[in-house]
Write an enzyme that holds these catalytic residues in place. Structure first.
Site, short mmCIF file in Angstrom:
data_model
loop_
_atom_site.label_atom_id
_atom_site.label_comp_id
_atom_site.label_asym_id
_atom_site.label_seq_id
_atom_site.Cartn_x
_atom_site.Cartn_y
_atom_site.Cartn_z
N ASN A 230 -3.95 -7.73 3.07
CA ASN A 230 -3.05 -7.15 2.19
C ASN A 230 -2.91 -7.58 0.77
O ASN A 230 -3.13 -6.87 -0.39
CB ASN A 230 -1.73 -7.07 2.87
CG ASN A 230 -0.83 -6.17 1.78
OD1 ASN A 230 -1.10 -4.74 1.64
ND2 ASN A 230 0.18 -6.60 1.41
N CYS A 331 9.80 -13.69 4.47
CA CYS A 331 10.75 -12.76 5.25
C CYS A 331 11.87 -13.16 5.85
O CYS A 331 12.86 -12.35 6.42
CB CYS A 331 9.96 -11.96 6.06
SG CYS A 331 9.35 -12.87 7.50
#
Length: 373
Positions: A230, A331
């Site tokens: 990504n 995260c």
């Protein structure tokens, strides 16, 4: 959010605030948490207030109406972990939202498709490619395949059937996505059961933020926890070569496919853990997976890391300190704070960003760029 289940469905935990209020609440929490490292203004990447998720999973709930007919509903949990039947969701993308009632009607009308159906997963793209996984507590037979293919055709979707020790792919087990980043199109194939960023618009802005704050280099990039590429593929435009590692077989398969889709030849993907890569780089161990890669050919000046919630291990933190530039996507603010306690001994924070991937929840992702002091 204009949702009739808002404040009832447990998927949104900050239901007592407007979007701006919930975002400011999360920003202030993060500024306080990281105040011992920096008082700089954070870059803030906002989410859309609704219809932002391109990935979603719902349980299927069965009950009988007054005439004894079986009725299917999507279901989530409420705040007491009880079943909450829903017929729509304002968090999901417009494509998924439009598909949900059409799909449940088709499933409900045929016992072969609905019997022992347990859950439904949606994976969509901004190009309107849609993959639906139907999960069952029964063995799937030929009749199921015939019926499911009819739904595929009628709704213009791709369907996978899953049951214990079964995975039936009717067309493809991936969707096609195109991300326009800084006026350049990048092409991806997202696999079912592989990791993808759920909020596409925020994901694009995350990648753009990294690119905008990364200077073009004549040297090489090392990436750990690369997933399906990504960040890797857009970032490769900034470096001579890229060496990227990932432990997941599914993600490496996706990364290699995505590299081909973009006709990029400057990236090498290795399936190994971050700890194994450190051992190979430091010549502590010899790995057969590195037999076609000469690590001495690389001249790294930047490391990019997007670790799981557990953050970095001791060896990876030590490795990161050897690079001039560190890009860290996190995260989990707790493990990011722990890791920065070590990284800021040798590096200084030059940019800090918050990415609101999951609006109306307590969760917000972080991005930190550090340079050697």
């Amino acid at each position: 959010m204009n949702c009739k289940y808002f404040g009832i469905c447990a998927s949104c935990t900050l239901f007592d605030k407007t979007y701006e209020e919930q975002l400011n609440y999360k920003i202030q929490r993060k500024k306080e948490r990281f105040s011992n490292f920096t008082t700089m203004e954070f870059d803030i990447i906002k989410s859309s207030e609704s219809n932002f998720r391109n990935r979603a999973e719902f349980r299927i709930w069965w009950e009988k109406d007054a005439e004894g007919n079986e009725i299917l509903s999507y279901a989530m949990n409420d705040f007491k972990k009880n079943i909450l039947k829903i017929d729509s969701c304002e968090m999901v993308s417009p494509h998924i939202k439009e598909l949900m009632p059409k799909l449940i009607t088709k499933l409900e009308s045929d016992l072969e498709l609905s019997y022992k159906l347990f859950a439904v997963e949606f994976l969509g793209s901004s190009t309107n490619d849609m993959l639906v996984t139907l999960i069952y507590h029964k063995k799937l037979e030929e009749n199921w395949i015939t019926k499911a293919k009819e739904i595929e055709s009628a709704l213009n979707i791709k369907i996978i059937g899953r049951s214990r020790k079964q995975k039936i792919v009717l067309t493809n087990d991936y969707i096609n996505e195109t991300l326009n980043i800084t006026n350049q199109d990048f092409f991806f194939a997202y696999e079912e059961n592989g990791f993808t960023q759920p909020n596409t618009k925020v994901n694009i802005q995350m990648i753009q933020w990294v690119l905008n704050n990364t200077q073009a280099s004549t040297k090489d990039l090392c990436e750990l926890y690369c997933g399906g590429g990504n960040f890797t593929i857009p970032l490769s435009t900034k470096f001579r070569k890229v060496l990227a590692t990932e432990i997941s077989k599914t993600s490496i398969k996706s990364a290699l496919r995505n590299c081909k889709l973009n006709n990029i030849s400057t990236i090498s993907f290795i399936r190994m853990s971050a700890e194994e890569f450190v051992q190979g780089l430091n010549k502590v161990r010899v790995f057969n997976r590195l037999k076609d890669i000469n690590l001495d050919d690389y001249e790294f000046d930047t490391i990019f890391m997007d670790p799981p919630r557990s953050g970095l291990d001791d060896t990876t933190r030590a490795l990161a300190k050897d690079f001039s530039n560190i890009i860290y996507i996190s995260c989990n603010p707790e493990t990011l704070h722990r890791d920065l306690e070590e990284l800021t001994k040798t590096h200084e924070i030059v940019r800090f960003a918050l990415f609101d991937q999951f609006a109306f929840t307590n969760h917000i992702e972080s991005g930190v760029i550090l340079k050697r002091k």
